[in-house]
Design an enzyme around this catalytic site. Structure first.
Site, short mmCIF file in Angstrom:
data_model
loop_
_atom_site.label_atom_id
_atom_site.label_comp_id
_atom_site.label_asym_id
_atom_site.label_seq_id
_atom_site.Cartn_x
_atom_site.Cartn_y
_atom_site.Cartn_z
N CYS A 1 35.82 -8.36 -32.92
CA CYS A 1 36.88 -7.87 -31.77
C CYS A 1 38.24 -8.56 -31.57
CB CYS A 1 36.28 -7.73 -30.49
SG CYS A 1 35.35 -9.21 -29.78
N CYS B 1 -5.40 4.46 -34.15
CA CYS B 1 -4.75 3.53 -35.03
C CYS B 1 -5.72 3.01 -36.26
CB CYS B 1 -4.26 2.23 -34.21
SG CYS B 1 -3.60 1.04 -35.28
N CYS C 1 -22.32 4.96 21.82
CA CYS C 1 -21.23 4.60 23.01
C CYS C 1 -19.98 4.31 22.40
CB CYS C 1 -21.97 3.50 23.71
SG CYS C 1 -21.06 2.84 25.11
N CYS D 1 -15.63 -11.63 18.91
CA CYS D 1 -14.77 -12.64 19.78
C CYS D 1 -15.09 -12.73 21.22
CB CYS D 1 -13.37 -12.58 19.25
SG CYS D 1 -12.59 -11.13 19.86
N CYS E 1 -12.18 0.00 23.73
CA CYS E 1 -12.42 1.63 23.72
C CYS E 1 -12.23 2.07 22.51
CB CYS E 1 -11.55 2.37 24.81
SG CYS E 1 -11.89 4.12 24.69
#
Length: 524
Positions: free
Chosen positions: A129, A228, A288, A295, A300
């Site tokens: 170049c 192969c 329930c 812990c 809920c």
């Protein structure tokens, strides 16, 4: 496994000949697919690359390193390169690939290196170049670039110059600076570029690596399963195991889903709730909805919110999760959707895993089957000592078992929303699903029957019963082969063929005898 109770019948010599003719007719292999493959060993890699380089050098009248640069830019696709030459012309083609056809690179007698700013007269080199730097700066640059794996396209150091450096000049500079090791890596990278940058070739994925590569020629490179020389069978498209009738995309997603932790996460999402205090997952083991974590925190189960201990069996105080909230309803709908999707996945994965285990056991017992054949061939009761039809049926069993195994992974994506959302109406999906499942059910029944037949102690049979057994094995082998072909035709024509996105999921063609070993590339 108990022996099958065959109906009694008398076979003469001519009946045995008819059975042999029948066996020969059903084991005739279908014509090979349009895609052909060849094995490239280490010894033939240089010859394979040189043949392509010579073709480009002769047509474009360029040197070898320029031809290599052009081919690497076009991924070693000669047809694509020649088409670009016709469409774009010589100058634009060379410019885009970084090929500079200026004067040959040469040592420069006087110039200041723009990198180190030293006057290195007699020790300067310019590339084709025209940009030149001192050999010491070139050497340091080349060592870094080649070390980073960019040896196939070593660009000129000059700012915004995209020209690819001359291979011979690169070697001369590195050898002059005592870096023969880097030259070796450079040459190896250029040679291996024929495989690694070539969309028509890939290394065999064997571990440890056997050193072989596979080159494919044909219309659809991704629709091919190859073997192969080392014995490994794999999909040319993705490098995974042969997985048709799954497409590569389906198999990659299925394999990731099976090995990923995402399913564990789904289970936790669907069956547990995080404690609002310590965030550990708590699984519900009673009716329930008042939960107590280890812990000590109460919460809920319905909404996951923290509560006091009086949110219990007798009364619910200061908690309003029973009130309708729009976002909460949407959350429940999302949980239901996830539960349904998880249950759907379990349906297909359970059956997929069952056939995986069956295939492993059948392959493990192959040696036992060979022993049975050996015992049968040693008996004096049989006029024919050829029991190859047993091993042929074994190969057919393995092939059909794999087809059945991967058909469940295919069905999971084909009739789900992940890959085909909006591609079918609900009614169309149901029709396609019923059609496929009917074929799947028939194939499954016949695969199990063939598996049961091959587990029999046939080497103990009399001549008459052996002939009956042979006919049953051949009939069953033919049945599973026919049903596999029908399933592939159903997938290609009835399921994927009518969809716009069906072309994104090509599948490898079915072969009755299984994946065939690719021939080795002949070195001329």
């Amino acid at each position: 496994m108990e022996d099958f109770d065959y109906p009694s019948s008398d076979y003469e010599e001519e009946d045995e000949e008819n059975v042999d003719e029948y066996q020969e007719s059903i084991t005739t292999q279908p014509p090979p697919p349009k895609t052909t493959t060849q094995i490239i060993r280490k010894e033939s890699l240089l010859a394979a690359q040189s043949a392509v380089l010579r073709k480009v050098m002769d047509l474009l009248t360029v040197k070898e390193h320029h031809a290599r640069t052009l081919l690497i830019h076009h991924r070693w696709d000669v047809d694509n390169l020649f088409s670009a030459f016709v469409d774009k012309g010589r100058d634009r083609l060379f410019s885009e690939a970084g090929v500079s056809l200026g004067n040959a690179s040469h040592p420069m007698t006087s110039m200041t290196c723009l990198v180190c700013m030293d006057d290195a007269a007699g020790d300067m080199t310019a590339m084709g170049c025209g940009h030149g730097f001192c050999d010491e700066c070139w050497s340091q640059y080349l060592v870094v670039v080649i070390g980073e794996g960019r040896a196939r396209r070593v660009r000129c150091m000059a700012h915004k110059c995209g020209a690819v450096c001359d291979e011979d000049v690169v070697r001369r500079i590195l050898v002059g600076r005592g870096r023969a090791d880097v030259v070796e890596r450079f040459d190896r990278s250029l040679l291996e570029s024929y495989i690694e940058d070539n969309r028509r070739a890939r290394w065999c994925p064997s571990v440890p690596h056997c050193g072989n590569a596979i080159r494919a020629e044909g219309e659809d490179l991704h629709c091919n399963e190859v073997e192969c020389a080392c014995g490994l069978q794999f999909c040319f498209g993705c490098g995974g195991p042969p997985h048709s009738p799954c497409s590569c995309l389906m198999w990659e997603k299925w394999n990731k889903k099976n090995t990923d932790e995402s399913e564990n996460a789904n289970y936790l999402t669907l069956n547990t709730k995080p404690c609002p205090k310590c965030s550990k997952h708590v699984e519900k083991n009673g009716g329930c909805n008042h939960m107590t974590c280890r812990c000590g925190q109460s919460f809920c189960w319905v909404c996951g919110g923290a509560t006091g201990r009086d949110h219990g069996y007798d009364q619910i105080m200061r908690h309003s999760c029973s009130r309708y909230i729009e976002d909460h309803a949407q959350g429940l709908a999302e949980v239901k959707r996830m539960r349904d999707e998880h249950r759907r996945y379990l349906h297909y994965s359970t059956r997929y895993d069952a056939h995986v285990r069956s295939l492993r056991l059948e392959e493990k017992h192959r040696e036992g089957l060979r022993e049975k054949v050996g015992f049968a061939e040693d008996k004096d009761d049989f006029t024919s000592r050829d029991f190859q039809w047993v091993m042929d049926a074994c190969v057919r069993l393995f092939r059909s078992r794999r087809v059945l195994m991967y058909s469940y992974a295919f069905a999971y994506y084909m009739f789900g929303e992940e890959l085909f959302k909006g591609a079918m109406t609900a009614a169309e999906r149901e029709v396609k699903k019923n059609l496929f499942e009917d074929q799947q059910e028939q194939l499954e029944g016949n695969v199990e029957r063939l598996s049961g037949l091959l587990e029999e102690g046939f080497y103990k049979y009399s001549r008459e019963k052996m002939m009956e057994f042979k006919m049953h094995v051949l009939n069953s082998s033919t049945a599973v082969d026919t049903m596999c072909k029908n399933m592939y035709a159903c997938v290609e024509d009835d399921l994927l063929g009518g969809l716009v996105c069906g072309a994104e999921h090509p599948i490898a063609p079915y072969r009755s005898g299984g994946v065939q070993r690719a021939p080795e590339l002949a070195i001329s």
